[in-house]
Design a protein around this motif. Sequence first.
Motif, PDB file in Angstrom:
ATOM      1  N   GLN A 201       7.664 -33.917 -12.084  1.00  0.00           N
ATOM      2  CA  GLN A 201       6.297 -34.064 -11.476  1.00  0.00           C
ATOM      3  C   GLN A 201       5.120 -33.476 -12.580  1.00  0.00           C
ATOM      4  OE1 GLN A 201       6.300 -30.623  -8.454  1.00  0.00           O
ATOM      5  NE2 GLN A 201       7.897 -29.595  -9.689  1.00  0.00           N
ATOM      6  N   SER A 202       4.086 -33.978 -12.034  1.00  0.00           N
ATOM      7  CA  SER A 202       3.011 -33.652 -13.117  1.00  0.00           C
ATOM      8  C   SER A 202       2.624 -32.040 -13.117  1.00  0.00           C
ATOM      9  CB  SER A 202       1.784 -34.421 -12.897  1.00  0.00           C
ATOM     10  OG  SER A 202       1.194 -33.671 -11.562  1.00  0.00           O
ATOM     11  N   VAL A 203       2.009 -31.384 -14.116  1.00  0.00           N
ATOM     12  CA  VAL A 203       1.591 -29.980 -13.945  1.00  0.00           C
ATOM     13  C   VAL A 203       0.645 -29.710 -12.429  1.00  0.00           C
ATOM     14  CG1 VAL A 203      -0.085 -28.127 -14.911  1.00  0.00           C
ATOM     15  CG2 VAL A 203       1.606 -29.544 -16.049  1.00  0.00           C
ATOM     16  N   GLN A 204      -0.112 -30.728 -12.164  1.00  0.00           N
ATOM     17  CA  GLN A 204      -1.147 -30.536 -11.007  1.00  0.00           C
ATOM     18  C   GLN A 204      -0.283 -30.669  -9.833  1.00  0.00           C
ATOM     19  OE1 GLN A 204      -4.205 -29.504 -11.015  1.00  0.00           O
ATOM     20  NE2 GLN A 204      -4.161 -29.424 -13.189  1.00  0.00           N
ATOM     21  N   GLU A 205       0.868 -31.333  -9.819  1.00  0.00           N
ATOM     22  CA  GLU A 205       1.907 -31.488  -8.447  1.00  0.00           C
ATOM     23  C   GLU A 205       2.514 -30.111  -8.294  1.00  0.00           C
ATOM     24  OE1 GLU A 205       2.825 -36.269  -8.291  1.00  0.00           O
ATOM     25  OE2 GLU A 205       3.981 -34.882  -9.809  1.00  0.00           O
ATOM     26  N   ALA A 206       3.126 -29.587  -9.630  1.00  0.00           N
ATOM     27  CA  ALA A 206       3.661 -28.243  -9.574  1.00  0.00           C
ATOM     28  C   ALA A 206       2.687 -27.151  -8.923  1.00  0.00           C
ATOM     29  CB  ALA A 206       4.183 -27.992 -10.997  1.00  0.00           C
ATOM     30  N   VAL A 207       1.365 -27.270  -9.424  1.00  0.00           N
ATOM     31  CA  VAL A 207       0.364 -26.341  -8.990  1.00  0.00           C
ATOM     32  C   VAL A 207       0.260 -26.286  -7.099  1.00  0.00           C
ATOM     33  CG1 VAL A 207      -1.815 -25.727  -9.065  1.00  0.00           C
ATOM     34  CG2 VAL A 207      -0.679 -25.706 -11.144  1.00  0.00           C
ATOM     35  N   ASP A 208       0.184 -27.900  -7.087  1.00  0.00           N
ATOM     36  CA  ASP A 208       0.021 -27.912  -5.545  1.00  0.00           C
ATOM     37  C   ASP A 208       1.102 -27.135  -4.750  1.00  0.00           C
ATOM     38  OD1 ASP A 208      -2.066 -29.759  -5.938  1.00  0.00           O
ATOM     39  OD2 ASP A 208      -0.883 -31.478  -5.906  1.00  0.00           O
ATOM     40  N   LYS A 209       2.525 -27.330  -5.243  1.00  0.00           N
ATOM     41  CA  LYS A 209       3.380 -26.781  -4.701  1.00  0.00           C
ATOM     42  C   LYS A 209       3.420 -25.343  -4.804  1.00  0.00           C
ATOM     43  CE  LYS A 209       6.589 -30.700  -5.276  1.00  0.00           C
ATOM     44  NZ  LYS A 209       8.158 -31.076  -5.694  1.00  0.00           N
ATOM     45  N   VAL A 210       2.763 -24.705  -5.689  1.00  0.00           N
ATOM     46  CA  VAL A 210       2.734 -23.341  -5.895  1.00  0.00           C
ATOM     47  C   VAL A 210       1.716 -22.763  -4.797  1.00  0.00           C
ATOM     48  CG1 VAL A 210       1.968 -21.348  -7.422  1.00  0.00           C
ATOM     49  CG2 VAL A 210       3.595 -22.919  -8.166  1.00  0.00           C
ATOM     50  N   MET A 211       0.559 -23.419  -4.838  1.00  0.00           N
ATOM     51  CA  MET A 211      -0.430 -23.264  -3.888  1.00  0.00           C
ATOM     52  C   MET A 211      -0.034 -23.204  -2.429  1.00  0.00           C
ATOM     53  SD  MET A 211      -3.151 -22.122  -5.396  1.00  0.00           S
ATOM     54  CE  MET A 211      -4.485 -22.344  -4.223  1.00  0.00           C
ATOM     55  N   GLU A 212       0.652 -24.279  -2.121  1.00  0.00           N
ATOM     56  CA  GLU A 212       1.342 -24.157  -0.680  1.00  0.00           C
ATOM     57  C   GLU A 212       2.320 -22.917  -0.455  1.00  0.00           C
ATOM     58  OE1 GLU A 212       4.305 -27.353   1.724  1.00  0.00           O
ATOM     59  OE2 GLU A 212       3.677 -27.741  -0.386  1.00  0.00           O
ATOM     60  N   ALA A 213       3.042 -22.640  -1.329  1.00  0.00           N
ATOM     61  CA  ALA A 213       3.693 -21.330  -1.139  1.00  0.00           C
ATOM     62  C   ALA A 213       2.817 -20.072  -1.140  1.00  0.00           C
ATOM     63  CB  ALA A 213       4.804 -21.421  -2.274  1.00  0.00           C
ATOM     64  N   LEU A 214       2.052 -19.965  -1.793  1.00  0.00           N
ATOM     65  CA  LEU A 214       1.066 -18.870  -1.684  1.00  0.00           C
ATOM     66  C   LEU A 214       0.299 -18.747  -0.181  1.00  0.00           C
ATOM     67  CD1 LEU A 214      -0.475 -18.601  -5.466  1.00  0.00           C
ATOM     68  CD2 LEU A 214       1.724 -17.611  -4.377  1.00  0.00           C
ATOM     69  N   GLU A 215      -0.035 -19.776  -0.007  1.00  0.00           N
ATOM     70  CA  GLU A 215      -1.080 -19.864   1.377  1.00  0.00           C
ATOM     71  C   GLU A 215      -0.297 -19.806   2.456  1.00  0.00           C
ATOM     72  OE1 GLU A 215      -3.308 -23.548   0.322  1.00  0.00           O
ATOM     73  OE2 GLU A 215      -5.012 -22.386  -0.395  1.00  0.00           O
ATOM     74  N   GLY A 216       1.159 -20.422   2.277  1.00  0.00           N
ATOM     75  CA  GLY A 216       2.061 -20.308   3.366  1.00  0.00           C
ATOM     76  C   GLY A 216       2.639 -19.061   3.703  1.00  0.00           C
ATOM     77  N   ALA A 217       2.589 -18.207   2.748  1.00  0.00           N
ATOM     78  CA  ALA A 217       3.352 -16.817   2.711  1.00  0.00           C
ATOM     79  C   ALA A 217       2.432 -15.868   4.012  1.00  0.00           C
ATOM     80  CB  ALA A 217       3.061 -15.984   1.401  1.00  0.00           C
ATOM     81  N   GLY A 218       3.232 -15.291   4.730  1.00  0.00           N
ATOM     82  CA  GLY A 218       2.879 -14.898   6.055  1.00  0.00           C
ATOM     83  C   GLY A 218       2.800 -13.231   5.882  1.00  0.00           C
ATOM     84  N   GLY A 219       3.089 -12.712   4.922  1.00  0.00           N
ATOM     85  CA  GLY A 219       3.059 -11.103   4.779  1.00  0.00           C
ATOM     86  C   GLY A 219       4.447 -10.338   5.861  1.00  0.00           C
ATOM     87  N   ASP A 220       5.287 -11.298   6.000  1.00  0.00           N
ATOM     88  CA  ASP A 220       6.377 -10.485   6.770  1.00  0.00           C
ATOM     89  C   ASP A 220       7.609 -10.351   6.058  1.00  0.00           C
ATOM     90  OD1 ASP A 220       6.960 -13.189   6.729  1.00  0.00           O
ATOM     91  OD2 ASP A 220       7.538 -13.472   8.858  1.00  0.00           O
ATOM     92  N   GLY A 221       7.340 -10.804   4.750  1.00  0.00           N
ATOM     93  CA  GLY A 221       8.542 -10.679   3.890  1.00  0.00           C
ATOM     94  C   GLY A 221       9.449 -11.822   3.696  1.00  0.00           C
ATOM     95  N   SER A 222       9.172 -12.853   4.491  1.00  0.00           N
ATOM     96  CA  SER A 222       9.996 -13.874   4.738  1.00  0.00           C
ATOM     97  C   SER A 222       9.498 -15.133   3.752  1.00  0.00           C
ATOM     98  CB  SER A 222      10.093 -14.779   6.115  1.00  0.00           C
ATOM     99  OG  SER A 222       8.525 -15.096   6.388  1.00  0.00           O
ATOM    100  N   PRO A 223      10.553 -15.856   3.227  1.00  0.00           N
ATOM    101  CA  PRO A 223      10.368 -16.750   2.063  1.00  0.00           C
ATOM    102  C   PRO A 223       9.707 -18.015   2.650  1.00  0.00           C
ATOM    103  CG  PRO A 223      12.460 -16.636   2.395  1.00  0.00           C
ATOM    104  CD  PRO A 223      11.971 -15.696   3.339  1.00  0.00           C
ATOM    105  N   ARG A 224       8.765 -18.509   1.805  1.00  0.00           N
ATOM    106  CA  ARG A 224       8.154 -19.818   2.208  1.00  0.00           C
ATOM    107  C   ARG A 224       7.796 -20.522   0.781  1.00  0.00           C
ATOM    108  NH1 ARG A 224       6.551 -16.070   5.912  1.00  0.00           N
ATOM    109  NH2 ARG A 224       6.459 -16.750   8.116  1.00  0.00           N
ATOM    110  N   GLY A 225       7.583 -21.861   1.244  1.00  0.00           N
ATOM    111  CA  GLY A 225       7.052 -22.672   0.007  1.00  0.00           C
ATOM    112  C   GLY A 225       8.226 -23.221  -0.774  1.00  0.00           C
ATOM    113  N   PRO A 226       8.303 -23.668  -2.052  1.00  0.00           N
ATOM    114  CA  PRO A 226       9.202 -24.593  -2.764  1.00  0.00           C
ATOM    115  C   PRO A 226      10.670 -23.889  -3.168  1.00  0.00           C
ATOM    116  CG  PRO A 226       7.521 -23.835  -4.251  1.00  0.00           C
ATOM    117  CD  PRO A 226       6.983 -23.328  -2.951  1.00  0.00           C
ATOM    118  N   GLU A 227      11.029 -22.700  -2.456  1.00  0.00           N
ATOM    119  CA  GLU A 227      12.174 -22.185  -2.630  1.00  0.00           C
ATOM    120  C   GLU A 227      13.521 -23.131  -2.317  1.00  0.00           C
ATOM    121  OE1 GLU A 227      12.715 -18.120  -1.273  1.00  0.00           O
ATOM    122  OE2 GLU A 227      10.520 -17.513  -1.945  1.00  0.00           O
ATOM    123  N   LYS A 228      14.447 -22.944  -2.877  1.00  0.00           N
ATOM    124  CA  LYS A 228      15.611 -23.727  -2.673  1.00  0.00           C
ATOM    125  C   LYS A 228      16.857 -22.701  -2.350  1.00  0.00           C
ATOM    126  CE  LYS A 228      13.704 -27.434  -4.938  1.00  0.00           C
ATOM    127  NZ  LYS A 228      13.544 -28.781  -4.326  1.00  0.00           N
TER     128      LYS A 228
END
Length: 229
Positions: A201-228
Amino acid sequence: MNVTGARILVPGATGAIGSALSERLHQRGAHIAVAGRDREALARLADVCGNVPSRRFDAYDLDTCADTVTWAHETLDGLDAVVVCVGVAGFGPAEAVGDAVAEHLVTVNALAPMAFLRAALPLVPRGGLVAAVTGIVVDMAPAGMADYTASKAALVYWLSSVRREQRRKGVDILDLRLDHVESGFAQRAVVGTPPDLPRGQSVQEAVDKVMEALEGAGGDGSPRGPEKR
């Protein structure tokens, strides 16, 4: 997590992903501080992002890594997130890599990120997060990357344990396990030559995924985003 207005430290900001992420966070209205090894690249990035605070560090100096978090906390008048983009690649069969190179890989890929995030844990409030870029190599464990994979795996399992510890506090612990990124990272390996890899993937595509993970974090300690898993 609402990125707009959030106070975020990005260690490893002079790398391809860290630089692009810093610019994206700045564009989205985050109050960022950037840290990296390359003094000139760090100055350019800080300027592009509106003269944001910047600080140089060496991943081999773990005390400086921790001190950089304290600096960011003081400079930004608080700290809502730390996103570590520090890392180095290494290739070759285990018997050819050598102990000195193995130590280097573990220090840069595991101990330095841990030092940043360990220092951040007492400072990040409920609803905040700490995160680190790891990599799909942990799931694949390919031949010719034993020490590199081991160094990344050490960070992955550390993050997993810390996630359980922080759940009650309400701080998200994110393992940003990205697929292969066409960033030139493999070509800058500390040892060896990268194997033939499929186009990533491109750098910008990778950053899209990181931003999705950051913005999807809900503050409850649960993992979200591009985790495998």
